[in-house]
Structure formats: structure tokens, C-alpha cells
Design an enzyme around this catalytic site. Sequence first.
Site, PDB file in Angstrom:
ATOM      1  N   ILE A  32      -3.452  40.666 -13.484  1.00 49.16           N
ATOM      2  CA  ILE A  32      -2.223  41.294 -13.008  1.00 49.16           C
ATOM      3  C   ILE A  32      -2.411  41.847 -11.591  1.00 49.16           C
ATOM      4  O   ILE A  32      -3.203  42.771 -11.360  1.00 49.16           O
ATOM      5  CB  ILE A  32      -1.750  42.405 -13.980  1.00 49.16           C
ATOM      6  CG1 ILE A  32      -1.594  41.828 -15.402  1.00 49.16           C
ATOM      7  CG2 ILE A  32      -0.462  43.051 -13.478  1.00 49.16           C
ATOM      8  CD1 ILE A  32      -0.673  40.617 -15.528  1.00 49.16           C
ATOM      9  N   THR A  49     -17.716  17.020  22.210  1.00 49.79           N
ATOM     10  CA  THR A  49     -18.849  16.181  21.793  1.00 49.79           C
ATOM     11  C   THR A  49     -18.680  14.845  22.501  1.00 49.79           C
ATOM     12  O   THR A  49     -17.556  14.439  22.823  1.00 49.79           O
ATOM     13  CB  THR A  49     -18.890  15.933  20.256  1.00 49.79           C
ATOM     14  OG1 THR A  49     -17.777  15.152  19.884  1.00 49.79           O
ATOM     15  CG2 THR A  49     -18.939  17.229  19.455  1.00 49.79           C
ATOM     16  N   HIS A  55     -11.141  12.641  19.921  1.00 51.19           N
ATOM     17  CA  HIS A  55     -11.660  11.654  18.960  1.00 51.19           C
ATOM     18  C   HIS A  55     -10.515  11.467  17.956  1.00 51.19           C
ATOM     19  O   HIS A  55     -10.049  12.444  17.356  1.00 51.19           O
ATOM     20  CB  HIS A  55     -12.901  12.177  18.237  1.00 51.19           C
ATOM     21  CG  HIS A  55     -14.045  12.480  19.159  1.00 51.19           C
ATOM     22  ND1 HIS A  55     -14.605  11.527  19.968  1.00 51.19           N
ATOM     23  CD2 HIS A  55     -14.709  13.632  19.407  1.00 51.19           C
ATOM     24  CE1 HIS A  55     -15.576  12.072  20.686  1.00 51.19           C
ATOM     25  NE2 HIS A  55     -15.653  13.359  20.371  1.00 51.19           N
ATOM     26  N   GLU A 115       1.988  31.638 -10.615  1.00 56.49           N
ATOM     27  CA  GLU A 115       3.418  31.285 -10.703  1.00 56.49           C
ATOM     28  C   GLU A 115       3.617  29.847 -11.194  1.00 56.49           C
ATOM     29  O   GLU A 115       4.563  29.169 -10.800  1.00 56.49           O
ATOM     30  CB  GLU A 115       4.120  31.499  -9.355  1.00 56.49           C
ATOM     31  CG  GLU A 115       4.219  32.946  -8.917  1.00 56.49           C
ATOM     32  CD  GLU A 115       4.841  33.845  -9.969  1.00 56.49           C
ATOM     33  OE1 GLU A 115       5.985  33.585 -10.372  1.00 56.49           O
ATOM     34  OE2 GLU A 115       4.173  34.787 -10.412  1.00 56.49           O
ATOM     35  N   GLN A 157      -0.061  21.540 -11.818  1.00 55.44           N
ATOM     36  CA  GLN A 157       0.183  20.599 -12.939  1.00 55.44           C
ATOM     37  C   GLN A 157       1.487  20.980 -13.667  1.00 55.44           C
ATOM     38  O   GLN A 157       2.301  20.115 -14.001  1.00 55.44           O
ATOM     39  CB  GLN A 157      -0.988  20.637 -13.939  1.00 55.44           C
ATOM     40  CG  GLN A 157      -2.292  20.032 -13.438  1.00 55.44           C
ATOM     41  CD  GLN A 157      -2.997  20.880 -12.396  1.00 55.44           C
ATOM     42  OE1 GLN A 157      -3.032  22.104 -12.485  1.00 55.44           O
ATOM     43  NE2 GLN A 157      -3.559  20.234 -11.388  1.00 55.44           N
TER      44      GLN A 157
HETATM   45  C1  FAD Z   1      -5.366  35.989  -8.325  1.00 55.88           C
HETATM   46  C2  FAD Z   1      -4.391  35.864  -9.453  1.00 55.88           C
HETATM   47  C3  FAD Z   1      -3.302  36.713  -9.528  1.00 55.88           C
HETATM   48  C4  FAD Z   1      -2.397  36.618 -10.586  1.00 55.88           C
HETATM   49  N1  FAD Z   1      -1.354  37.516 -10.674  1.00 55.88           N
HETATM   50  C5  FAD Z   1      -0.585  37.516 -11.793  1.00 55.88           C
HETATM   51  C6  FAD Z   1       0.400  38.528 -11.994  1.00 55.88           C
HETATM   52  O1  FAD Z   1       0.607  39.408 -11.141  1.00 55.88           O
HETATM   53  N2  FAD Z   1       1.103  38.536 -13.146  1.00 55.88           N
HETATM   54  C7  FAD Z   1       0.912  37.595 -14.120  1.00 55.88           C
HETATM   55  O2  FAD Z   1       1.582  37.663 -15.152  1.00 55.88           O
HETATM   56  N3  FAD Z   1      -0.008  36.608 -13.954  1.00 55.88           N
HETATM   57  C8  FAD Z   1      -0.757  36.560 -12.827  1.00 55.88           C
HETATM   58  N4  FAD Z   1      -1.713  35.572 -12.654  1.00 55.88           N
HETATM   59  C9  FAD Z   1      -1.921  34.606 -13.733  1.00 55.88           C
HETATM   60  C10 FAD Z   1      -1.495  33.179 -13.406  1.00 55.88           C
HETATM   61  O3  FAD Z   1      -0.103  33.090 -13.374  1.00 55.88           O
HETATM   62  C11 FAD Z   1      -2.150  32.259 -14.439  1.00 55.88           C
HETATM   63  O4  FAD Z   1      -3.546  32.262 -14.190  1.00 55.88           O
HETATM   64  C12 FAD Z   1      -1.592  30.851 -14.377  1.00 55.88           C
HETATM   65  O5  FAD Z   1      -0.280  30.803 -14.868  1.00 55.88           O
HETATM   66  C13 FAD Z   1      -2.447  29.841 -15.159  1.00 55.88           C
HETATM   67  O6  FAD Z   1      -2.683  30.302 -16.454  1.00 55.88           O
HETATM   68  P1  FAD Z   1      -4.188  30.283 -17.036  1.00 55.88           P
HETATM   69  O7  FAD Z   1      -5.061  30.960 -16.046  1.00 55.88           O
HETATM   70  O8  FAD Z   1      -4.135  30.835 -18.406  1.00 55.88           O
HETATM   71  O9  FAD Z   1      -4.605  28.769 -17.086  1.00 55.88           O
HETATM   72  P2  FAD Z   1      -4.282  27.736 -18.276  1.00 55.88           P
HETATM   73  O10 FAD Z   1      -2.857  27.814 -18.664  1.00 55.88           O
HETATM   74  O11 FAD Z   1      -5.288  27.929 -19.348  1.00 55.88           O
HETATM   75  O12 FAD Z   1      -4.561  26.352 -17.549  1.00 55.88           O
HETATM   76  C14 FAD Z   1      -5.876  25.841 -17.323  1.00 55.88           C
HETATM   77  C15 FAD Z   1      -5.741  24.471 -16.675  1.00 55.88           C
HETATM   78  O13 FAD Z   1      -5.052  23.570 -17.558  1.00 55.88           O
HETATM   79  C16 FAD Z   1      -3.892  23.047 -16.935  1.00 55.88           C
HETATM   80  N5  FAD Z   1      -2.832  22.955 -17.943  1.00 55.88           N
HETATM   81  C17 FAD Z   1      -2.457  23.887 -18.850  1.00 55.88           C
HETATM   82  N6  FAD Z   1      -1.431  23.449 -19.581  1.00 55.88           N
HETATM   83  C18 FAD Z   1      -1.111  22.213 -19.117  1.00 55.88           C
HETATM   84  C19 FAD Z   1      -0.132  21.244 -19.428  1.00 55.88           C
HETATM   85  N7  FAD Z   1       0.779  21.461 -20.389  1.00 55.88           N
HETATM   86  N8  FAD Z   1      -0.117  20.092 -18.724  1.00 55.88           N
HETATM   87  C20 FAD Z   1      -1.017  19.864 -17.733  1.00 55.88           C
HETATM   88  N9  FAD Z   1      -1.973  20.743 -17.382  1.00 55.88           N
HETATM   89  C21 FAD Z   1      -2.015  21.907 -18.054  1.00 55.88           C
HETATM   90  C22 FAD Z   1      -3.532  24.044 -15.837  1.00 55.88           C
HETATM   91  O14 FAD Z   1      -2.782  23.439 -14.799  1.00 55.88           O
HETATM   92  C23 FAD Z   1      -4.909  24.493 -15.375  1.00 55.88           C
HETATM   93  O15 FAD Z   1      -5.423  23.561 -14.472  1.00 55.88           O
HETATM   94  C24 FAD Z   1      -2.599  35.620 -11.582  1.00 55.88           C
HETATM   95  C25 FAD Z   1      -3.680  34.736 -11.472  1.00 55.88           C
HETATM   96  C26 FAD Z   1      -4.566  34.840 -10.438  1.00 55.88           C
HETATM   97  C27 FAD Z   1      -5.742  33.896 -10.374  1.00 55.88           C
END
Ligand code: FAD
Length: 385
Positions: free
Chosen positions: A161, A274, A282, A367, A371
Site C-alpha cells: 500500500i 567514439t 553511429h 494498477e 498482462q
Molecule cells: C510499489 C508498489 C506499489 C503499490 N501500491 C498499491 C496501492 O497503493 N494500493 C493497492 O491496493 N495495491 C498497490 N500495489 C499492488 C499492485 O497493484 C499489485 O502488485 C498488482 O496488481 C499485481 O498483483 P500481484 O502482485 O498480486 O501479482 P499477481 O496477481 O500474483 O501476478 C503475478 C504475475 O502473474 C500475472 N498474472 C496474474 N493473473 C493473470 C492472468 N489472469 N492472466 C495473465 N497473467 C496473469 C501477472 O501479470 C504477474 O506477472 C502496489 C504494488 C507495488 C509493487
Amino acid sequence: MSNKIGMSFSLTEEQAMIKQMAREFAENEIIPHAEHYDKTHEYPRPVVEKAQELGLTLLNIPEEYGGLGLSLVEEMIVAEELSYGCSGIGLSITINCLAALPIVIAGNEEQKQKYLGKLVDGGMAAYCVTEPEAGSDVAALQTTAVKDGDDYIINGTKTFITGATVADWFTVFAYTDKEKRHNGVSAFVIEKGTPGLSVGKPFDKLGQCASDTAEVVLENVRVPASNMLGKEGYGFMIAMKVFDRSRPSVGSMAVGIARRAMEEAIKYAAERKTMGKPIYRHQAIGHMIADMAMQIEAARLLVRKAAWQYDNDESNVMSASMAKAFAADMAMKVTTDAVQVLGGYGYMREYPVEKLMRDVKVCQIYEGTSQIQRNILVRELFKNS
Ligand SMILES: Cc1cc2nc3c(=O)[nH]c(=O)nc-3n(C[C@H](O)[C@H](O)[C@H](O)COP(=O)(O)OP(=O)(O)OC[C@H]3O[C@@H](n4cnc5c(N)ncnc54)[C@H](O)[C@@H]3O)c2cc1C
């Protein structure tokens, strides 16, 4: 017959002024401090406080509640400039705009006065959807809100978060009725200091180190029913509406980071020689930078279109997904190529491009991942099949 041409690529006078203000803020208040916060991972409080004085933490809060009430196109202009300076600091400034959206979208008058008012008074907020077992799969949420008299009792863990360690209130999504799946999710505002709510230590992460990312734990948190946004079961709909606005924002952030990387690459490629000539002569390097310019321009146009559609009450589901995925993937490539243009120096912390490459990675993740954006496009493209 009207001689009005129904499309314009130029900024209005007001938009140009907003852009100038954000650009000056990035140049004077962000860029000089970006390296420090990237290295220390400290929360950039002094910079955020200066941004608050200009209203930059209140971009999308309607004017009647004390915010700037910017259109999404205008917000995109600001987001690009702040991210050009440092996207981590930019995110620490603009996170209020994400957290406040559920209230702007679905809050009643009292909730708007109270919670948007707190932001106008210098408060900060955080947006809590993601959980350890539920990121892309929002329906897998495990947080529950159980009715108890005039209150709800909320239990669950939110993770990753942004802004959690400094938030005065949190928008939290929880199941009020898990059987109903998407239609059983509700949104609540929970104030900092409510018994049972605790925030973990910030995660140590790859990039955007100037923004804090932490866990929010909810243990028997008692919240009055009056803190629910909209009605029971409105949560999923609110979260989807938030995406219409937040996805172009991430796209704009990616465009800002990529533009900075390109400018650094141009500066370096004109100076570095270079084989007796500046490296941009280049063709391999010159073309790499020409591609950067093309890709950035295309991404910005997509972002602005998605924002324009939103501002004009047109559905932007597809353009918002396209803008977010295209801009994030584009910026990942542009920043990686910028490191290549700078050669060994590009890999060193002394030059800003490796930071840009680290910072931009998350644009492909939060967000909705790149994928998931493509999944949305497939769903829309095949909806009549
Ligand atoms: C720095 C940072 C700040 C964030 N801030 C917030 C915030 O303020 N509030 C909040 O609520 N969240 C926040 N998030 C969370 C973020 O929105 C989630 O990490 C993101 O939605 C991905 O969810 P996950 O990490 O559970 O990955 P997963 O859903 O587990 O996905 C893992 C991998 O599998 C792929 N995948 C999953 N399902 C599918 C599918 N159906 N088809 C194809 N590929 C798929 C994904 O693309 C990814 O490559 C933040 C994340 C980060 C890293």
C-alpha cells in the site's frame, strides 16, 4: 457551416500554465533531491509539503471541496512533469488523488466534506485493495466486513500500500458478502488511529524508493456504517471506475520517466565520442534515440486520448488499458535503451538513467499488470464472439 475542427493537439492557455507550474516544481523542488531519496529510501516529506502548498496533492479533488478540480487531461500533464523529475517523489505527492477517488466517485456530502477536507488541510491518504493472496485477482480478496449493529467489523491484511506509513485515512475494500463475489465487495474509509489498524514497516524495493509501500493490518477494526462509500456491494464498481482514471495516470508517469531517459540519452550521445564522432552519429545509437522519440509521442497521445474520453464521459475502458500497457512497456524499453546509450556509465549510480530503469518497472505492475491490460483488451475485442 461551422468551421470548428473537432480535434486539437495544442494545450489551452490554462493547460500550458499548469504544465509550466509542474515543470518548474519538478526542476526546482524534485530533481535536486531525487538522488538523496532514492538512496536513503526516506519519505520525501519536505518536498511533499511544498507540493501541498501548490495544491499538487489535490489535483482531482473538486474545487467546491478545496481542491484544484483538474480534468484528467490536466492531471496527466502534471503527472508527466512530476515523473520527469522523479516518479517516486511524484507518487508520494499524487497518491492522495488515487486514495480520494472512491470518495469523489461514491462518497456522500458528509464524507466528502470530512475526508476530502482533511486532505485540503494537509492530510494524506492511501488506497487499499491488494492483499497477499489477491492482486490481479480482486475477487480473491479475503478481507471481510461483518455488520454489527450500526458498525462493521473489518478483518484482513492489505499489502503493497503506497503512502500507508503517512496516511491519515485509508480507503479499504472488503467483502460484505463473499457469496456474491464481485457484487459482494464494499468500500470503507478507515481513519488512522482506529483501534486494530496497524501499518507495517516500508518494504525495501527496486525503484520508486522515495514512495513508501507497506502492509496495512486490520484486526477487528470497528468502523461506523456511515463510513461505507455508496451502498453494500458497490465496492467493485467503485474500484473499476477508479481504474478509468488511474490507468492513464500510470501511463502518464511512464511517459514522463521515458522522456527524461531520452533527454539524458540525447545529452550524452551528443557529447560522447567514439571512432572520431559523437555516438549519435553511429546509426545504431541515433536510430535507438529516434525510436525513443516515436514511442514516447505515441504513448503520450494514447494517454491523452484515454484522459480526453474520460473527461468527455465516453467509455475509456480500452484506451485506458492500451495507454497504461503501451506506455509502461514502452518506457521499460526506452529506459533500458538509455542505459545502453550511456554504456558503462549508464550502469553507474552517478548517472540518472539506471534509476529511471528501476523506477519504471513498477508501471508494468501496479494498477493492473501489462498482462491484465491485455486480458481486458481481449475481453473487449471478443465480447461479441
Ligand atoms: C510499489 C508498489 C506499489 C503499490 N501500491 C498499491 C496501492 O497503493 N494500493 C493497492 O491496493 N495495491 C498497490 N500495489 C499492488 C499492485 O497493484 C499489485 O502488485 C498488482 O496488481 C499485481 O498483483 P500481484 O502482485 O498480486 O501479482 P499477481 O496477481 O500474483 O501476478 C503475478 C504475475 O502473474 C500475472 N498474472 C496474474 N493473473 C493473470 C492472468 N489472469 N492472466 C495473465 N497473467 C496473469 C501477472 O501479470 C504477474 O506477472 C502496489 C504494488 C507495488 C509493487
